[in-house]
Design an enzyme around this catalytic site. Sequence first.
Site, PDB file in Angstrom:
ATOM      1  N   ASN A 110       0.851  -1.190   0.000  1.00 23.62           N
ATOM      2  CA  ASN A 110       0.000   0.000   0.000  1.00 23.62           C
ATOM      3  C   ASN A 110       0.889   1.243   0.000  1.00 23.62           C
ATOM      4  O   ASN A 110       1.483   1.580   1.020  1.00 23.62           O
ATOM      5  CB  ASN A 110      -0.887  -0.039   1.262  1.00 23.62           C
ATOM      6  CG  ASN A 110      -1.741   1.211   1.389  1.00 23.62           C
ATOM      7  OD1 ASN A 110      -1.950   1.932   0.414  1.00 23.62           O
ATOM      8  ND2 ASN A 110      -2.230   1.470   2.585  1.00 23.62           N
ATOM      9  N   TRP A 111       0.943   1.896  -1.145  1.00 21.54           N
ATOM     10  CA  TRP A 111       1.838   3.054  -1.269  1.00 21.54           C
ATOM     11  C   TRP A 111       1.260   4.315  -0.616  1.00 21.54           C
ATOM     12  O   TRP A 111       1.952   5.317  -0.506  1.00 21.54           O
ATOM     13  CB  TRP A 111       2.111   3.345  -2.750  1.00 21.54           C
ATOM     14  CG  TRP A 111       2.946   2.333  -3.451  1.00 21.54           C
ATOM     15  CD1 TRP A 111       3.513   1.192  -2.919  1.00 21.54           C
ATOM     16  CD2 TRP A 111       3.322   2.347  -4.837  1.00 21.54           C
ATOM     17  NE1 TRP A 111       4.219   0.517  -3.885  1.00 21.54           N
ATOM     18  CE2 TRP A 111       4.121   1.201  -5.074  1.00 21.54           C
ATOM     19  CE3 TRP A 111       3.070   3.214  -5.903  1.00 21.54           C
ATOM     20  CZ2 TRP A 111       4.657   0.915  -6.330  1.00 21.54           C
ATOM     21  CZ3 TRP A 111       3.597   2.929  -7.146  1.00 21.54           C
ATOM     22  CH2 TRP A 111       4.384   1.797  -7.362  1.00 21.54           C
ATOM     23  N   LYS A 112      -0.001   4.273  -0.264  1.00 20.33           N
ATOM     24  CA  LYS A 112      -0.678   5.475   0.284  1.00 20.33           C
ATOM     25  C   LYS A 112      -0.483   6.643  -0.701  1.00 20.33           C
ATOM     26  O   LYS A 112      -0.486   6.406  -1.898  1.00 20.33           O
ATOM     27  CB  LYS A 112      -0.173   5.778   1.688  1.00 20.33           C
ATOM     28  CG  LYS A 112      -0.172   4.516   2.560  1.00 20.33           C
ATOM     29  CD  LYS A 112       0.055   4.757   4.003  1.00 20.33           C
ATOM     30  CE  LYS A 112       0.083   3.405   4.724  1.00 20.33           C
ATOM     31  NZ  LYS A 112       0.057   3.524   6.168  1.00 20.33           N
TER      32      LYS A 112
ATOM     33  N   HIS B 187      -9.502   1.343   4.953  1.00 19.09           N
ATOM     34  CA  HIS B 187      -8.200   1.535   5.621  1.00 19.09           C
ATOM     35  C   HIS B 187      -8.370   2.502   6.796  1.00 19.09           C
ATOM     36  O   HIS B 187      -9.144   3.457   6.710  1.00 19.09           O
ATOM     37  CB  HIS B 187      -7.164   2.083   4.628  1.00 19.09           C
ATOM     38  CG  HIS B 187      -5.780   2.037   5.181  1.00 19.09           C
ATOM     39  ND1 HIS B 187      -5.311   2.991   6.052  1.00 19.09           N
ATOM     40  CD2 HIS B 187      -4.779   1.141   5.024  1.00 19.09           C
ATOM     41  CE1 HIS B 187      -4.066   2.681   6.401  1.00 19.09           C
ATOM     42  NE2 HIS B 187      -3.725   1.561   5.790  1.00 19.09           N
TER      43      HIS B 187
ATOM     44  N   GLU C  61      -6.675   4.858   7.901  1.00 19.52           N
ATOM     45  CA  GLU C  61      -6.438   6.284   7.643  1.00 19.52           C
ATOM     46  C   GLU C  61      -7.685   6.927   7.058  1.00 19.52           C
ATOM     47  O   GLU C  61      -7.951   8.102   7.291  1.00 19.52           O
ATOM     48  CB  GLU C  61      -5.214   6.453   6.722  1.00 19.52           C
ATOM     49  CG  GLU C  61      -3.930   6.190   7.492  1.00 19.52           C
ATOM     50  CD  GLU C  61      -2.779   5.675   6.649  1.00 19.52           C
ATOM     51  OE1 GLU C  61      -2.832   5.768   5.411  1.00 19.52           O
ATOM     52  OE2 GLU C  61      -1.819   5.149   7.249  1.00 19.52           O
TER      53      GLU C  61
ATOM     54  N   GLU D 169      -5.404  -4.756  11.015  1.00 15.22           N
ATOM     55  CA  GLU D 169      -4.415  -3.701  11.166  1.00 15.22           C
ATOM     56  C   GLU D 169      -4.722  -2.877  12.410  1.00 15.22           C
ATOM     57  O   GLU D 169      -5.552  -1.952  12.347  1.00 15.22           O
ATOM     58  CB  GLU D 169      -4.478  -2.773   9.944  1.00 15.22           C
ATOM     59  CG  GLU D 169      -4.136  -3.436   8.646  1.00 15.22           C
ATOM     60  CD  GLU D 169      -3.528  -2.422   7.714  1.00 15.22           C
ATOM     61  OE1 GLU D 169      -2.352  -2.563   7.410  1.00 15.22           O
ATOM     62  OE2 GLU D 169      -4.221  -1.458   7.352  1.00 15.22           O
TER      63      GLU D 169
ATOM     64  N   GLY E 180       2.376   2.526  10.703  1.00 14.17           N
ATOM     65  CA  GLY E 180       3.305   3.633  10.475  1.00 14.17           C
ATOM     66  C   GLY E 180       4.035   4.089  11.724  1.00 14.17           C
ATOM     67  O   GLY E 180       4.606   5.180  11.749  1.00 14.17           O
TER      68      GLY E 180
ATOM     69  N   SER F   5       3.345  -1.781  10.505  1.00 14.41           N
ATOM     70  CA  SER F   5       4.794  -1.766  10.728  1.00 14.41           C
ATOM     71  C   SER F   5       5.477  -3.080  10.368  1.00 14.41           C
ATOM     72  O   SER F   5       6.409  -3.526  11.051  1.00 14.41           O
ATOM     73  CB  SER F   5       5.114  -1.367  12.181  1.00 14.41           C
ATOM     74  OG  SER F   5       4.684  -0.047  12.422  1.00 14.41           O
TER      75      SER F   5
HETATM   76  P1  PGA Z   1       2.868   0.529   7.606  1.00 12.99           P
HETATM   77  O1  PGA Z   1       1.414   0.733   6.934  1.00 12.99           O
HETATM   78  O2  PGA Z   1       3.402  -0.758   7.077  1.00 12.99           O
HETATM   79  O3  PGA Z   1       3.660   1.733   7.173  1.00 12.99           O
HETATM   80  O4  PGA Z   1       2.655   0.471   9.083  1.00 12.99           O
HETATM   81  C1  PGA Z   1       0.530  -0.305   6.897  1.00 12.99           C
HETATM   82  C2  PGA Z   1      -0.752   0.136   6.265  1.00 12.99           C
HETATM   83  O5  PGA Z   1      -0.812   0.577   5.113  1.00 12.99           O
HETATM   84  O6  PGA Z   1      -1.767   0.081   6.910  1.00 12.99           O
END
Ligand code: PGA
Length: 246
Positions: free
Chosen positions: A8-10, A90, A92, A163, A169, A209
Amino acid sequence: MSKLLVFNWKMNPATLEEAISLAKASDQENIVIAPPFVFIEEVAKVLKKARLGAQDVFWENPPAGGGAFTGEVSAQELKNLCVEYVIVGHSERRHKLGETDEIVAKKLKAATDTGLVPILCIGETEEEKNAGKREAVLERQLKTALSDLQLTTNNLQPFVAYEPVWAIGTGNPETPESALATIKFIKELLKNFRISDFGFRVSVLYGGSVNSQNLQDYIKYKEVDGALVGGASLQEEEIKKIIKLI
Ligand code: PGA
């Protein structure tokens, strides 16, 4: 069964050049790359082995001419770009953009109705964890998300990504043992929802993470069907090490 990794590149990277370079480095079997919408079409051109994903989808799938939803992207539009997978819910989006369980349910339905494989993200916040509400939160998120799917019988194999919000993150992942226990709990819940009655086999991933150092600690368990990787999927050195592990 082979494990799936979702990259997931966000909202990264900043340029198309970097996106193409990351895509080439990640182009392996059992990897789903979810770039920002703006890069999907160009990334699709360089992938030979990895599958294409998107990070979000709108819940309406309007007939031709009915797309009066400024800024949104439909499941059919994604499908037309050869996208096969889509991340839904997600954290976020839930916590920074106000996406509710009901919105997530509608997006999940739009995705599956269109034949996109959904990767449904669920997870508790730190406060919820500390208040002993993890299981209740996961059950609520899962139940609501799946509530609209009862009529869907197409033979998709959806994914759930567990998650924990506090692990995303932060460099502070959930321990493999605890992630395993929670994934077993999620799989039990899915059985209770009798989702297999609708032709689904749901795979469950861990996310939060994950990097080349700890990936193996999660995917060594047969119940953990893979991982969702954010930050580490943007670093070519990490990508090289990660793809050797699956
Ligand atoms: P991360 O993100 O690996 O940077 O913690 C995971 C995610 O996209 O939820």
